[in-house]
Scaffold this motif. Sequence first.
Motif, PDB file in Angstrom:
ATOM      1  N   HIS A   1      35.731  48.172  25.017  1.00 22.80           N
ATOM      2  CA  HIS A   1      35.161  46.870  25.704  1.00 22.80           C
ATOM      3  C   HIS A   1      34.858  46.983  26.968  1.00 22.80           C
ATOM      4  CE1 HIS A   1      34.819  42.475  25.088  1.00 22.80           C
ATOM      5  NE2 HIS A   1      34.860  42.385  26.258  1.00 22.80           N
ATOM      6  N   PRO A   2      33.820  47.245  27.368  1.00 21.50           N
ATOM      7  CA  PRO A   2      33.051  47.329  28.835  1.00 21.50           C
ATOM      8  C   PRO A   2      33.463  46.035  29.486  1.00 21.50           C
ATOM      9  CG  PRO A   2      31.179  47.076  27.329  1.00 21.50           C
ATOM     10  CD  PRO A   2      32.445  47.110  26.361  1.00 21.50           C
ATOM     11  N   LEU A   3      33.866  46.294  30.433  1.00 17.24           N
ATOM     12  CA  LEU A   3      34.564  44.905  31.396  1.00 17.24           C
ATOM     13  C   LEU A   3      34.785  45.444  32.576  1.00 17.24           C
ATOM     14  CD1 LEU A   3      35.272  41.990  31.221  1.00 17.24           C
ATOM     15  CD2 LEU A   3      37.668  42.565  30.775  1.00 17.24           C
ATOM     16  N   ASP A   4      34.335  44.795  33.883  1.00 23.87           N
ATOM     17  CA  ASP A   4      34.535  45.157  35.135  1.00 23.87           C
ATOM     18  C   ASP A   4      35.599  43.993  35.533  1.00 23.87           C
ATOM     19  OD1 ASP A   4      34.707  45.332  37.763  1.00 23.87           O
ATOM     20  OD2 ASP A   4      32.354  44.934  38.318  1.00 23.87           O
ATOM     21  N   LEU A   5      36.941  44.556  35.728  1.00 24.68           N
ATOM     22  CA  LEU A   5      37.831  43.661  36.141  1.00 24.68           C
ATOM     23  C   LEU A   5      38.018  42.991  37.560  1.00 24.68           C
ATOM     24  CD1 LEU A   5      40.699  45.849  34.419  1.00 24.68           C
ATOM     25  CD2 LEU A   5      39.767  43.738  33.639  1.00 24.68           C
ATOM     26  N   SER A   6      37.052  43.386  38.126  1.00 23.22           N
ATOM     27  CA  SER A   6      36.797  42.771  39.629  1.00 23.22           C
ATOM     28  C   SER A   6      35.675  41.685  39.292  1.00 23.22           C
ATOM     29  CB  SER A   6      36.103  43.822  40.549  1.00 23.22           C
ATOM     30  OG  SER A   6      35.136  44.245  40.084  1.00 23.22           O
ATOM     31  N   ASN A   7      35.180  41.374  38.211  1.00 26.41           N
ATOM     32  CA  ASN A   7      34.282  40.384  37.990  1.00 26.41           C
ATOM     33  C   ASN A   7      34.982  39.075  37.311  1.00 26.41           C
ATOM     34  OD1 ASN A   7      32.503  38.446  36.728  1.00 26.41           O
ATOM     35  ND2 ASN A   7      30.832  40.114  37.302  1.00 26.41           N
ATOM     36  N   PRO A   8      35.378  37.965  38.005  1.00 27.96           N
ATOM     37  CA  PRO A   8      35.954  36.883  37.433  1.00 27.96           C
ATOM     38  C   PRO A   8      35.368  36.364  36.388  1.00 27.96           C
ATOM     39  CG  PRO A   8      35.771  36.816  39.861  1.00 27.96           C
ATOM     40  CD  PRO A   8      35.093  38.067  39.438  1.00 27.96           C
ATOM     41  N   GLU A   9      33.966  36.294  36.160  1.00 28.20           N
ATOM     42  CA  GLU A   9      33.520  35.589  35.148  1.00 28.20           C
ATOM     43  C   GLU A   9      33.604  36.511  33.749  1.00 28.20           C
ATOM     44  OE1 GLU A   9      32.120  36.022  38.197  1.00 28.20           O
ATOM     45  OE2 GLU A   9      32.133  33.798  38.832  1.00 28.20           O
ATOM     46  N   MET A  10      33.480  37.795  34.053  1.00 28.45           N
ATOM     47  CA  MET A  10      33.500  38.500  32.891  1.00 28.45           C
ATOM     48  C   MET A  10      34.983  38.757  32.328  1.00 28.45           C
ATOM     49  SD  MET A  10      31.413  42.058  33.903  1.00 28.45           S
ATOM     50  CE  MET A  10      31.699  42.868  32.233  1.00 28.45           C
TER      51      MET A  10
ATOM     52  N   GLN B   1      42.043  40.351  42.783  1.00 28.26           N
ATOM     53  CA  GLN B   1      41.036  40.054  41.392  1.00 28.26           C
ATOM     54  C   GLN B   1      41.682  41.168  40.579  1.00 28.26           C
ATOM     55  OE1 GLN B   1      39.353  37.819  40.115  1.00 28.26           O
ATOM     56  NE2 GLN B   1      39.124  38.809  38.412  1.00 28.26           N
ATOM     57  N   VAL B   2      41.413  42.406  40.900  1.00 28.40           N
ATOM     58  CA  VAL B   2      41.869  43.440  40.027  1.00 28.40           C
ATOM     59  C   VAL B   2      43.180  43.748  39.660  1.00 28.40           C
ATOM     60  CG1 VAL B   2      41.673  45.991  39.721  1.00 28.40           C
ATOM     61  CG2 VAL B   2      39.731  44.973  40.635  1.00 28.40           C
ATOM     62  N   ASN B   3      44.305  43.581  40.630  1.00 28.05           N
ATOM     63  CA  ASN B   3      45.596  43.739  40.616  1.00 28.05           C
ATOM     64  C   ASN B   3      46.617  42.655  40.051  1.00 28.05           C
ATOM     65  OD1 ASN B   3      45.086  46.344  41.368  1.00 28.05           O
ATOM     66  ND2 ASN B   3      46.060  45.990  43.410  1.00 28.05           N
ATOM     67  N   LEU B   4      45.988  41.346  40.334  1.00 27.15           N
ATOM     68  CA  LEU B   4      46.584  40.127  39.915  1.00 27.15           C
ATOM     69  C   LEU B   4      45.893  39.025  39.016  1.00 27.15           C
ATOM     70  CD1 LEU B   4      49.419  38.718  40.280  1.00 27.15           C
ATOM     71  CD2 LEU B   4      48.569  37.803  42.472  1.00 27.15           C
ATOM     72  N   THR B   5      44.871  38.665  39.452  1.00 21.82           N
ATOM     73  CA  THR B   5      44.115  37.576  38.816  1.00 21.82           C
ATOM     74  C   THR B   5      43.624  38.352  37.388  1.00 21.82           C
ATOM     75  OG1 THR B   5      43.167  36.856  40.940  1.00 21.82           O
ATOM     76  CG2 THR B   5      42.126  36.127  38.710  1.00 21.82           C
ATOM     77  N   SER B   6      43.365  39.257  37.136  1.00 17.76           N
ATOM     78  CA  SER B   6      42.675  39.688  35.980  1.00 17.76           C
ATOM     79  C   SER B   6      43.951  39.925  34.904  1.00 17.76           C
ATOM     80  CB  SER B   6      41.960  41.152  36.219  1.00 17.76           C
ATOM     81  OG  SER B   6      40.653  40.927  36.567  1.00 17.76           O
ATOM     82  N   PRO B   7      44.784  40.654  35.420  1.00 16.89           N
ATOM     83  CA  PRO B   7      46.143  40.548  34.463  1.00 16.89           C
ATOM     84  C   PRO B   7      46.805  39.149  34.147  1.00 16.89           C
ATOM     85  CG  PRO B   7      46.384  42.138  36.209  1.00 16.89           C
ATOM     86  CD  PRO B   7      45.246  41.275  36.867  1.00 16.89           C
ATOM     87  N   ILE B   8      46.642  38.314  35.199  1.00 17.63           N
ATOM     88  CA  ILE B   8      46.969  36.919  34.798  1.00 17.63           C
ATOM     89  C   ILE B   8      46.058  36.130  33.661  1.00 17.63           C
ATOM     90  CG2 ILE B   8      47.256  34.499  35.718  1.00 17.63           C
ATOM     91  CD1 ILE B   8      48.263  35.573  38.333  1.00 17.63           C
ATOM     92  N   VAL B   9      44.892  36.522  34.016  1.00 21.17           N
ATOM     93  CA  VAL B   9      43.856  35.746  32.907  1.00 21.17           C
ATOM     94  C   VAL B   9      43.943  36.425  31.588  1.00 21.17           C
ATOM     95  CG1 VAL B   9      41.525  35.417  32.673  1.00 21.17           C
ATOM     96  CG2 VAL B   9      42.326  34.940  34.770  1.00 21.17           C
ATOM     97  N   LEU B  10      44.027  37.808  31.337  1.00 14.51           N
ATOM     98  CA  LEU B  10      44.241  38.353  30.248  1.00 14.51           C
ATOM     99  C   LEU B  10      45.480  37.861  29.554  1.00 14.51           C
ATOM    100  CD1 LEU B  10      42.367  42.007  31.308  1.00 14.51           C
ATOM    101  CD2 LEU B  10      41.597  39.983  29.768  1.00 14.51           C
TER     102      LEU B  10
END
Length: 241
Positions: A46-55, A98-107
């Motif tokens: 699944h292509p995903l840029d974890l630094s991109n909040p919208e993605m 975004q990469v280290n904290l926000t993305s894991p929280i959102v996922l």
Amino acid sequence: MKYIFITGSSKGLGKALAELFLEQSNTQVIGIARTCTIQHENYTHHPLDLSNPEMVNSFTFPQLSDAEEILLINNAGMLNPIKKIGTFSAEEVSRNIQVNLTSPIVLSNHFIKQFQQLECKRMIINISSGAGKKPIDGWAAYCSTKSGLNMFSEVMQAEQNLISYVYKRIRVIALSPGVIDTEMQAEIRESNSSDFSAVEQFKLYKQNGELQSAQQTAGKIISNLHLLFDKENVICSLRDY
């Protein structure tokens, strides 16, 4: 069927985990990363840029009606900026968060929303670091996000423990994997001593062969999954296994 979701699956520990899980029968691995470096009949990218909040926010977990076990490993992370406080930019620190904290929280939020009502074995492993427990000069963003990831994991597990029906609970762990020979370690060794005072020590880790390989670390994580699942502590270190 086992379903394993791994962020940062294109290299380092994430790729090593994916490849070892793919050696198991009855297992589907879903890699979440910008690029695909694995070709296997049981691997889905699944292509995903974890630094991109919208993605990240638009990512959805699939319906898994045949799941016997579902595991999310929030593995992707970044160290930069390796700079003293007062010298990094807002953009640099925002990307790190975004990469280290926000993305894991959102996922993790998406994972719980999708799979909370299932009664199969479900687990979230957030790859943390010893840096989340102690201050390291030059690593302000990294230390802060790993500390935040530890606390988020503890809150998540505390909420799961409030669920009266035990089979609906999801197990949550923040796991420190130790010092691994990855691109992140190369970044550390290339840093300037004026930005990170202990850079020479990390060069010695490499010279003295003290770094674990990604494959060794992945093997140790997978072989101890059953112990990690049953353990009461949320914040764990692979050094203890």
